[in-house]
Motif scaffolding. Structure first.
Motif, PDB file in Angstrom:
ATOM      1  N   ALA A 149      -4.403  -2.561  10.093  1.00 56.94           N
ATOM      2  CA  ALA A 149      -5.308  -1.414  10.261  1.00 56.94           C
ATOM      3  C   ALA A 149      -6.310  -1.690  11.380  1.00 56.94           C
ATOM      4  N   CYS A 150      -6.837  -2.907  11.413  1.00 58.00           N
ATOM      5  CA  CYS A 150      -7.787  -3.268  12.477  1.00 58.00           C
ATOM      6  C   CYS A 150      -7.094  -3.331  13.830  1.00 58.00           C
ATOM      7  N   ASN A 151      -5.908  -3.920  13.879  1.00 59.32           N
ATOM      8  CA  ASN A 151      -5.163  -4.003  15.145  1.00 59.32           C
ATOM      9  C   ASN A 151      -4.898  -2.623  15.721  1.00 59.32           C
ATOM     10  N   GLN A 152      -4.532  -1.689  14.850  1.00 63.69           N
ATOM     11  CA  GLN A 152      -4.167  -0.347  15.302  1.00 63.69           C
ATOM     12  C   GLN A 152      -5.358   0.612  15.299  1.00 63.69           C
ATOM     13  N   LEU A 153      -6.539   0.105  14.930  1.00 68.26           N
ATOM     14  CA  LEU A 153      -7.759   0.919  14.874  1.00 68.26           C
ATOM     15  C   LEU A 153      -7.548   2.174  14.027  1.00 68.26           C
ATOM     16  N   ASP A 154      -6.956   1.975  12.846  1.00 68.60           N
ATOM     17  CA  ASP A 154      -6.623   3.097  11.970  1.00 68.60           C
ATOM     18  C   ASP A 154      -6.923   2.737  10.512  1.00 68.60           C
ATOM     19  N   ALA A 155      -8.069   3.178  10.009  1.00 66.09           N
ATOM     20  CA  ALA A 155      -8.495   2.870   8.636  1.00 66.09           C
ATOM     21  C   ALA A 155      -7.571   3.487   7.594  1.00 66.09           C
ATOM     22  N   SER A 156      -6.860   4.545   7.945  1.00 71.41           N
ATOM     23  CA  SER A 156      -5.991   5.214   6.974  1.00 71.41           C
ATOM     24  C   SER A 156      -4.823   4.325   6.531  1.00 71.41           C
ATOM     25  N   ILE A 157      -4.470   3.337   7.321  1.00 77.52           N
ATOM     26  CA  ILE A 157      -3.403   2.404   6.952  1.00 77.52           C
ATOM     27  C   ILE A 157      -3.821   1.599   5.723  1.00 77.52           C
ATOM     28  N   PHE A 158      -5.088   1.272   5.648  1.00 75.74           N
ATOM     29  CA  PHE A 158      -5.632   0.421   4.595  1.00 75.74           C
ATOM     30  C   PHE A 158      -5.991   1.196   3.326  1.00 75.74           C
ATOM     31  N   GLU A 159      -6.257   2.464   3.450  1.00 78.88           N
ATOM     32  CA  GLU A 159      -6.755   3.297   2.350  1.00 78.88           C
ATOM     33  C   GLU A 159      -5.904   3.256   1.080  1.00 78.88           C
ATOM     34  N   PRO A 160      -4.572   3.317   1.148  1.00 75.67           N
ATOM     35  CA  PRO A 160      -3.779   3.346  -0.089  1.00 75.67           C
ATOM     36  C   PRO A 160      -3.915   2.105  -0.968  1.00 75.67           C
ATOM     37  N   LEU A 161      -4.331   0.982  -0.405  1.00 70.82           N
ATOM     38  CA  LEU A 161      -4.434  -0.251  -1.179  1.00 70.82           C
ATOM     39  C   LEU A 161      -5.748  -0.388  -1.932  1.00 70.82           C
ATOM     40  N   ILE A 162      -6.709   0.450  -1.640  1.00 67.70           N
ATOM     41  CA  ILE A 162      -8.043   0.290  -2.214  1.00 67.70           C
ATOM     42  C   ILE A 162      -8.167   1.039  -3.530  1.00 67.70           C
ATOM     43  N   ASP A 163      -8.674   0.326  -4.528  1.00 64.30           N
ATOM     44  CA  ASP A 163      -8.927   0.911  -5.839  1.00 64.30           C
ATOM     45  C   ASP A 163     -10.131   1.853  -5.751  1.00 64.30           C
ATOM     46  N   GLU A 164     -10.054   2.986  -6.425  1.00 60.50           N
ATOM     47  CA  GLU A 164     -11.108   4.009  -6.366  1.00 60.50           C
ATOM     48  C   GLU A 164     -12.482   3.481  -6.772  1.00 60.50           C
ATOM     49  N   GLU A 165     -12.528   2.553  -7.725  1.00 57.30           N
ATOM     50  CA  GLU A 165     -13.808   2.077  -8.247  1.00 57.30           C
ATOM     51  C   GLU A 165     -14.339   0.838  -7.535  1.00 57.30           C
ATOM     52  N   GLN A 166     -13.608   0.327  -6.568  1.00 58.97           N
ATOM     53  CA  GLN A 166     -13.995  -0.907  -5.890  1.00 58.97           C
ATOM     54  C   GLN A 166     -15.081  -0.657  -4.847  1.00 58.97           C
ATOM     55  N   TYR A 167     -16.002  -1.603  -4.722  1.00 61.21           N
ATOM     56  CA  TYR A 167     -17.052  -1.551  -3.703  1.00 61.21           C
ATOM     57  C   TYR A 167     -16.831  -2.672  -2.708  1.00 61.21           C
ATOM     58  N   PHE A 168     -17.114  -2.404  -1.437  1.00 63.08           N
ATOM     59  CA  PHE A 168     -16.966  -3.361  -0.357  1.00 63.08           C
ATOM     60  C   PHE A 168     -18.223  -3.298   0.483  1.00 63.08           C
ATOM     61  N   GLU A 169     -18.806  -4.467   0.754  1.00 57.42           N
ATOM     62  CA  GLU A 169     -20.044  -4.503   1.536  1.00 57.42           C
ATOM     63  C   GLU A 169     -21.048  -3.489   0.984  1.00 57.42           C
ATOM     64  N   ASP A 170     -21.145  -3.396  -0.346  1.00 60.71           N
ATOM     65  CA  ASP A 170     -22.069  -2.488  -1.049  1.00 60.71           C
ATOM     66  C   ASP A 170     -21.794  -1.010  -0.768  1.00 60.71           C
TER      67      ASP A 170
END
Length: 78
Positions: A28-49
């Motif tokens: 996702a970082c290489n391709q500058l596309d956050a949508s690539i990473f989105e499916p792996l993230i749990d709805e209730e998870q927090y990152f960097e607050d």
């Protein structure tokens, strides 16, 4: 770049899961596309607050700055 420890929705072993998260985040970082990473993230998870969607928006904003400067992709250098 520091990787963020995340929970995922997919049911895999923790080693496979951790590797998948790392590889997908880097892609996702290489391709500058956050949508690539989105499916792996749990709805209730927090990152960097930040909740999932604020975190993804933050990633997208950072990527948009680079894209605005003409960068099309980045490479991970160790």
């Amino acid at each position: 770049m520091e990787l963020i420890k995340l929970k995922t929705k997919q049911e895999t072993s923790s080693i496979d899961n951790s590797q998948l998260i790392k590889e997908t985040f880097i892609r996702a970082c290489n391709q500058l596309d956050a949508s690539i990473f989105e499916p792996l993230i749990d709805e209730e998870q927090y990152f960097e607050d930040m909740d999932k969607y604020r975190f993804l928006q933050n990633m997208k904003s950072r990527f948009d700055v680079l894209k605005g400067e003409g960068v099309k992709e980045v490479q991970l250098v160790m």
